[in-house]
Scaffold this active site. Sequence first.
Site, PDB file in Angstrom:
ATOM      1  N   TRP A  35       0.741  -7.948   8.080  1.00 26.53           N
ATOM      2  CA  TRP A  35       0.113  -8.228   6.791  1.00 26.53           C
ATOM      3  C   TRP A  35       0.401  -9.646   6.292  1.00 26.53           C
ATOM      4  O   TRP A  35      -0.066 -10.034   5.219  1.00 26.53           O
ATOM      5  CB  TRP A  35       0.666  -7.258   5.737  1.00 26.53           C
ATOM      6  N   GLU A  67      14.245  -1.037   8.017  1.00 35.84           N
ATOM      7  CA  GLU A  67      13.809  -2.431   7.908  1.00 35.84           C
ATOM      8  C   GLU A  67      14.503  -3.120   6.742  1.00 35.84           C
ATOM      9  O   GLU A  67      14.482  -2.597   5.624  1.00 35.84           O
ATOM     10  CB  GLU A  67      12.288  -2.480   7.711  1.00 35.84           C
ATOM     11  N   ARG A  86       4.015   2.807   9.624  1.00 30.56           N
ATOM     12  CA  ARG A  86       5.381   3.026   9.167  1.00 30.56           C
ATOM     13  C   ARG A  86       6.226   3.461  10.349  1.00 30.56           C
ATOM     14  O   ARG A  86       5.797   4.271  11.181  1.00 30.56           O
ATOM     15  CB  ARG A  86       5.437   4.088   8.061  1.00 30.56           C
ATOM     16  N   THR A 145       0.830  -1.207   0.000  1.00 32.28           N
ATOM     17  CA  THR A 145       0.000   0.000   0.000  1.00 32.28           C
ATOM     18  C   THR A 145       0.863   1.255   0.000  1.00 32.28           C
ATOM     19  O   THR A 145       0.616   2.195  -0.746  1.00 32.28           O
ATOM     20  CB  THR A 145      -0.940   0.003   1.214  1.00 32.28           C
ATOM     21  N   ALA A 158      -9.008   2.375   5.320  1.00 34.84           N
ATOM     22  CA  ALA A 158      -9.544   1.028   5.513  1.00 34.84           C
ATOM     23  C   ALA A 158      -8.958   0.343   6.749  1.00 34.84           C
ATOM     24  O   ALA A 158      -9.678  -0.317   7.507  1.00 34.84           O
ATOM     25  CB  ALA A 158      -9.285   0.188   4.266  1.00 34.84           C
ATOM     26  N   LEU A 159      -7.661   0.508   6.982  1.00 34.05           N
ATOM     27  CA  LEU A 159      -7.023  -0.166   8.116  1.00 34.05           C
ATOM     28  C   LEU A 159      -7.447   0.467   9.442  1.00 34.05           C
ATOM     29  O   LEU A 159      -7.708  -0.237  10.425  1.00 34.05           O
ATOM     30  CB  LEU A 159      -5.508  -0.127   7.968  1.00 34.05           C
ATOM     31  N   HIS A 193       7.378  -6.562  11.236  1.00 40.98           N
ATOM     32  CA  HIS A 193       6.570  -6.102  10.099  1.00 40.98           C
ATOM     33  C   HIS A 193       5.808  -7.272   9.468  1.00 40.98           C
ATOM     34  O   HIS A 193       5.892  -7.515   8.256  1.00 40.98           O
ATOM     35  CB  HIS A 193       7.445  -5.405   9.050  1.00 40.98           C
ATOM     36  N   THR A 231       1.368   0.080  13.572  1.00 39.82           N
ATOM     37  CA  THR A 231       1.433  -0.976  12.555  1.00 39.82           C
ATOM     38  C   THR A 231       1.491  -0.351  11.164  1.00 39.82           C
ATOM     39  O   THR A 231       1.206  -1.014  10.167  1.00 39.82           O
ATOM     40  CB  THR A 231       0.192  -1.890  12.642  1.00 39.82           C
ATOM     41  N   ASP A 283       4.979  -2.870  15.019  1.00 32.93           N
ATOM     42  CA  ASP A 283       5.220  -3.866  13.972  1.00 32.93           C
ATOM     43  C   ASP A 283       6.149  -3.310  12.907  1.00 32.93           C
ATOM     44  O   ASP A 283       6.401  -3.975  11.903  1.00 32.93           O
ATOM     45  CB  ASP A 283       3.884  -4.298  13.337  1.00 32.93           C
TER      46      ASP A 283
END
Length: 315
Positions: free
Chosen positions: A286, A262, A233, A73, A156-157, A283, A231, A257
């Site tokens: 998802w 990363e 960035r 995303t 949405a999240l 991470h 959860t 997360d």
Amino acid sequence: MSARIVFLDRATLPCTVRRPDLPHHWCEFAASTPAEAAVRLHDATVAITNKVPITAQVLQAAPQLQLIAVAATGYNIIDLPACRERGVAVCNVRDYAVHGVAEHALMLMLALARQLPAYRADVAAGAWQRAPGFCHFGAPMRDLAGCRLCVVGAGALGQATAQLARAFGMQVHFVERRGATAVRPGYLDFETALASADVLSLHCPLTEATRHLIDAAALARMKPDALLINTARGELVDEAALLAALRAHRLGGAGLDVLGEEPPRNGNPLLDAALPNLIITPHVGWASAQTMAQLAEQLTANIEAFLQGTPRNLV
């Protein structure tokens, strides 16, 4: 003429990826550096990237590139102005992780509120076995029911997390953008949310406006027993300021997360802190099989739509 599709970091999506049902040539690499990307995309029509940055220099080396399909995303790794200047379309995948990420956020909230790491450590150390009664009273727990959850990001999240939180009896409020001159109905202004949240959960994109949204000043505004969940960035949070707040007992706990770098190959002080009220997962909010399958299917469908002249999910 068939499209040449190059997947720059196939290893970041450990599931089956359906090939487009159109004439094409598919080429994939487990991973790519930006320098390798410039070479590998020299004759590509479509680039697929999850985390490989597509910079102006990479675009200059890929004169035939028409589409960058982001296998995620977030698209902050893409130089959008350079893409627009060169006429390269960019699409992403959306709303695929509404169950996985929301469940992960609730898991972190529950684990921190119910002191799961502390009680797991107590049992492993034999504290229950030595208890004078039938149970072991260790770190103080609390219920999520009745707590105020402030959600930053109403996409949405954020909406999916809010829905699960309401099922747990939490009082949910969405948070207005920092510095906004007007507060939308049903939202809390940013400062009020910081000061009143029992749990603050981040679900917004990373932009220059949101980088270090939760900094030392924001953390100082939060209640000393509040929980911070991220959860989204890693760079939404000033990690040094977060660690200082946790060590000084100015924050109840944090569940992350994501981190600023990363994977954290150069280390991260948060990983070395060994604090019972800090949970870090790699991470993977998802990363359930169901969620990854949805991502992979939408990724392929995005490419098919573009090649058929009906692009979708453009950013």
